[in-house]
Motif scaffolding. Structure first.
Motif, PDB file in Angstrom:
ATOM      1  N   ASN A 163       0.951  -1.195  -0.051  1.00  8.22           N
ATOM      2  CA  ASN A 163       0.069   0.055  -0.007  1.00  8.22           C
ATOM      3  C   ASN A 163       0.921   1.311   0.143  1.00  8.22           C
ATOM      4  OD1 ASN A 163      -2.504  -1.269  -0.033  1.00  8.22           O
ATOM      5  ND2 ASN A 163      -2.705  -1.431   2.121  1.00  8.22           N
ATOM      6  N   ASP A 184       2.389   1.859  -3.562  1.00  9.69           N
ATOM      7  CA  ASP A 184       1.364   2.109  -4.496  1.00  9.69           C
ATOM      8  C   ASP A 184       1.059   3.532  -4.188  1.00  9.69           C
ATOM      9  OD1 ASP A 184       1.330  -0.425  -5.411  1.00  9.69           O
ATOM     10  OD2 ASP A 184      -0.385  -0.804  -4.550  1.00  9.69           O
ATOM     11  N   ALA A 186      -8.054   1.763   2.688  1.00  5.86           N
ATOM     12  CA  ALA A 186      -6.976   0.564   2.753  1.00  5.86           C
ATOM     13  C   ALA A 186      -6.563   0.451   4.196  1.00  5.86           C
ATOM     14  CB  ALA A 186      -6.029   0.728   1.655  1.00  5.86           C
ATOM     15  N   LEU A 233      -8.407   6.413  -1.604  1.00  4.88           N
ATOM     16  CA  LEU A 233      -8.112   4.879  -1.849  1.00  4.88           C
ATOM     17  C   LEU A 233      -7.131   4.396  -0.487  1.00  4.88           C
ATOM     18  CD1 LEU A 233      -7.282   4.680  -5.645  1.00  4.88           C
ATOM     19  CD2 LEU A 233      -9.276   3.448  -4.306  1.00  4.88           C
ATOM     20  N   VAL A 234      -6.067   4.975  -0.088  1.00  2.00           N
ATOM     21  CA  VAL A 234      -5.360   4.551   0.796  1.00  2.00           C
ATOM     22  C   VAL A 234      -5.976   4.633   2.287  1.00  2.00           C
ATOM     23  CG1 VAL A 234      -3.955   6.889   1.349  1.00  2.00           C
ATOM     24  CG2 VAL A 234      -2.686   4.646   1.422  1.00  2.00           C
TER      25      VAL A 234
END
Length: 247
Positions: free
Chosen positions: A4, A7, A31, A27-28
């Motif tokens: 993660n 990315d 996550a 997104l992160v």
């Protein structure tokens, strides 16, 4: 966590605008188990206009209240981030800074708007407005402690990515602006509060030579006040606060 992190760093480095940065943060954050994120300068966002960093997905009602009351300056979360170099959970704020009755009301209002505990990563660059990257969840949802090391890394890269997009340090690398060693010495002693006569005694040259060096330094930065000259040299890294205060 490592995947993660890689990315996210790749995405935020490649982001070409605030929308792409926001998409990457969304997104992160998900996550890591967070619902909300905010990357911001600690200033009055409304007065700063578009010059200050601000990317977030907080509820609109809370964001509107926050802006209307200029909480970016006095937010206890922001103030706590000024006294530490690593990320901290909001539950630790009373250990970092004293909380006034108004601070308590602000934190309570945030909770009423559905924002619970969070984690803030400081981003304090000398010569610039302080800033931070925060992650938070709705009230009552537990803090995902296992991902906080990742949140620390993500927060640092997120704010740096925002600095790049907002061109916070907009001064170009202009060779004509670079001071000579002697000019830098003169500006440094002036920033320490010394007069031209005192600087001349320290550096062993005439008072007129000192005045000339400082005048030329002002011309290089296109300013006409020594105070502004010192600020500009702090801003671009020619001088540091440690230089001036000799800590």
């Amino acid at each position: 966590m490592a995947r993660n992190a890689r990315d996210f760093v790749a995405r935020v480095t490649a982001a070409s605008d605030a929308d792409e940065l926001a998409d990457s943060l969304a997104l992160v954050s998900a996550a890591m188990g967070f619902q909300y994120y905010a990357v911001s300068h600690h200033v009055d966002i409304v007065r700063a206009g578009g010059t200050a960093i601000r990317v977030h997905n907080y509820p609109d009602r809370w964001a509107d209240y926050y802006n209307a009351n200029a909480l970016g300056v006095s937010d206890p979360v922001h103030r706590a981030s000024h006294v530490t170099s690593i990320g901290f959970a909001w539950s630790r704020i009373p250990d970092l800074v004293p909380l006034t009755a108004r601070d308590q009301r602000v934190l309570a209002l945030g909770s009423e708007q559905g924002i619970g505990d969070g984690f803030t990563v400081p981003a304090n660059v000398p010569g610039e407005s302080h800033g931070s990257c925060s992650f938070a969840n709705e009230a009552g949802r537990p803090m995902p402690d296992s991902v906080l090391p990742l949140a620390q890394l993500v927060g640092a890269f997120a704010f740096e990515g925002a600095r790049r997009l907002w061109s916070v340090r907009s001064l170009p690398a202009d060779a004509n602006r670079v001071l000579t060693d002697r000019q830098r010495d003169c500006v440094l002693w002036a920033a320490r509060g010394k007069s031209d006569w005192e600087i001349s005694r320290i550096l062993g040259v005439s008072q007129e030579t000192i005045a000339c060096h400082i005048k030329q330094a002002c011309e290089r930065y296109d300013v006409n006040k020594r105070t502004l000259l010192a600020i500009r040299t702090l801003f671009d890294g020619t001088l540091t606060f440690t230089d001036i205060f000799r800590r």
